[in-house]
Design an enzyme around this catalytic site. Structure first.
Site, mmCIF file in Angstrom:
data_model
loop_
_atom_site.group_PDB
_atom_site.id
_atom_site.type_symbol
_atom_site.label_atom_id
_atom_site.label_comp_id
_atom_site.label_asym_id
_atom_site.label_seq_id
_atom_site.Cartn_x
_atom_site.Cartn_y
_atom_site.Cartn_z
ATOM 1 N N GLU A 319 -2.668 -1.612 -1.047
ATOM 2 C CA GLU A 319 -2.362 -0.243 -1.472
ATOM 3 C C GLU A 319 -1.900 0.556 -0.256
ATOM 4 O OE1 GLU A 319 -5.347 1.277 -4.589
ATOM 5 O OE2 GLU A 319 -6.420 -0.369 -3.610
ATOM 6 N N LYS A 322 -3.587 4.027 0.892
ATOM 7 C CA LYS A 322 -5.001 4.149 1.215
ATOM 8 C C LYS A 322 -5.128 4.536 2.683
ATOM 9 C CE LYS A 322 -8.196 3.160 -0.991
ATOM 10 N NZ LYS A 322 -8.741 1.935 -1.592
ATOM 11 N N GLU A 328 -7.738 -0.492 5.103
ATOM 12 C CA GLU A 328 -7.851 -0.141 3.691
ATOM 13 C C GLU A 328 -6.560 -0.374 2.912
ATOM 14 O OE1 GLU A 328 -9.833 3.468 2.846
ATOM 15 O OE2 GLU A 328 -11.279 3.212 4.461
#
Length: 347
Positions: A319, A322, A328
């Site tokens: 993602e 993030k 992340e």
């Protein structure tokens, strides 16, 4: 993941983990069984369409999905599939859903309108809400309201209402048999556990050994975090622990038992390892973690041996929005172009 804005946010969790205990190439095939699902996060601007995502779950034999909000396109795409779903009530909606009329509207729009075509398994009311958060006061009322609407709709037998917590709620985690919630968390979580016990619902818990390891790699051995330790690392009475995942989950079980939840099961609603962004965040380490986790879940924990651990891998895709930590953005099992980082077999 709500998430973990920085390692400093994990300081309390790390202390608990530190006390708990002192590779496989990208081509390795990961095999698993029905206990495994995959979280479908969407904090990115380059992901496939919702229908493509559902098709990817189906083609890979992934039988369980977690989503964090009632995305209508995802719910539509799930119609007629056999994918079991954890449907999230976002933290931002908790105050609203804590009123009965709003809860009724929410359930009618997002559950009743899609049932039985969508196989709802759990409604997760909030994700990683901390006792000090403004939203904390609304979690249990929202859970109760949603449950009452499901009862009225005669759907309570088909799905359970719960909430997803993280390990910062644990005040004691070593040894696992002495696990308990912190004084600050106890007044928040105890009524929730009592509600779960009364409705036969599990507690959802997000467990990441990765964050513990990177916070102090000199104290926590990488093998303990990756399921590769060759012998007992933590001895707890007659029980020995070879991996941090089991030790953490059993500490959760002990904590839940101490507040009246002896019969409350725990579902691991998130667990994963990033493939980039930190020294320990590599494709090899991530592949090792996911492989060993999937191989392990049907064995249970030392506290509950032989009882499969329903576990949701985080996450389906990298993602790109993030953050702020670079890691992340790299928890995906697949890249946004739908190419797998690892060969994973779920059936």
């Amino acid at each position: 993941m709500d998430f973990r804005s920085a390692v400093s946010n994990k300081s309390f969790m790390v202390v608990a983990y530190l006390i708990l205990g002192v590779f496989i190439s990208c081509s390795h095939t990961i095999t698993g069984a029905g206990a495994i699902g995959v979280c479908n996060g969407g904090i990115a601007d380059n992901l496939p369409s919702e229908q493509e995502v559902v098709d990817l779950y189906t083609s890979n034999g992934i039988g369980k999905m977690r989503i964090y909000d009632p995305n209508q396109a995802t719910l539509q795409a799930l119609r007629g599939t056999n994918i079991e779903l954890i449907l999230g009530v976002p933290n931002a909606d908790l105050q609203s859903v804590a009123t009965a009329s709003a809860a009724n509207d929410w359930v009618q729009k997002n559950v009743v309108a899609f049932s039985p075509d969508v196989k709802f398994r759990y409604v997760a009311v909030g994700n990683e809400v901390k006792p000090t958060d403004e939203a904390a006061q609304f979690v249990l009322p929202a859970m109760m309201n949603i449950y009452n609407v499901l009862v009225s709709a005669k759907l309570d037998g088909q799905m359970k209402v719960s909430t997803s917590v993280d390990t910062t709620l644990l005040g004691i985690s070593y040894p696992p048999s002495a696990g308990s919630f912190s004084a600050g968390a106890s007044s928040y979580i105890t009524p929730i556990i009592n509600f779960l016990a009364s409705t036969g619902a599990p507690l959802l818990a997000n467990i990441y050994t990765y964050f513990a390891y990177i916070s102090d790699p000199n104290t926590i051995d990488l093998s303990y975090a990756l399921f590769t330790a060759q012998g007992t690392v933590v001895q707890d009475g007659a029980i020995g622990y070879q991996n941090l995942f089991d030790a953490t989950l059993d500490a959760f079980y002990s904590a839940v038992e101490t507040v009246g939840g002896a019969n409350v099961e725990i579902v691991v609603s998130e667990s994963g390892w990033p493939s980039a962004g930190e020294t320990a965040a590599t494709v090899d380490n991530a592949s090792t973690y996911y492989k060993n986790l999937v191989d392990h879940v049907n064995k249970g924990t030392p506290k509950r041996p032989g009882k499969p651990i329903e576990t949701y891998l985080f996450a389906m895709f990298d993602e790109n929005q993030k953050g702020p930590a670079e890691t992340e953005r790299h928890f995906g099992l697949f890249s946004p172009n739908k190419q797998p980082k690892y060969k994973i077999g779920f059936s």
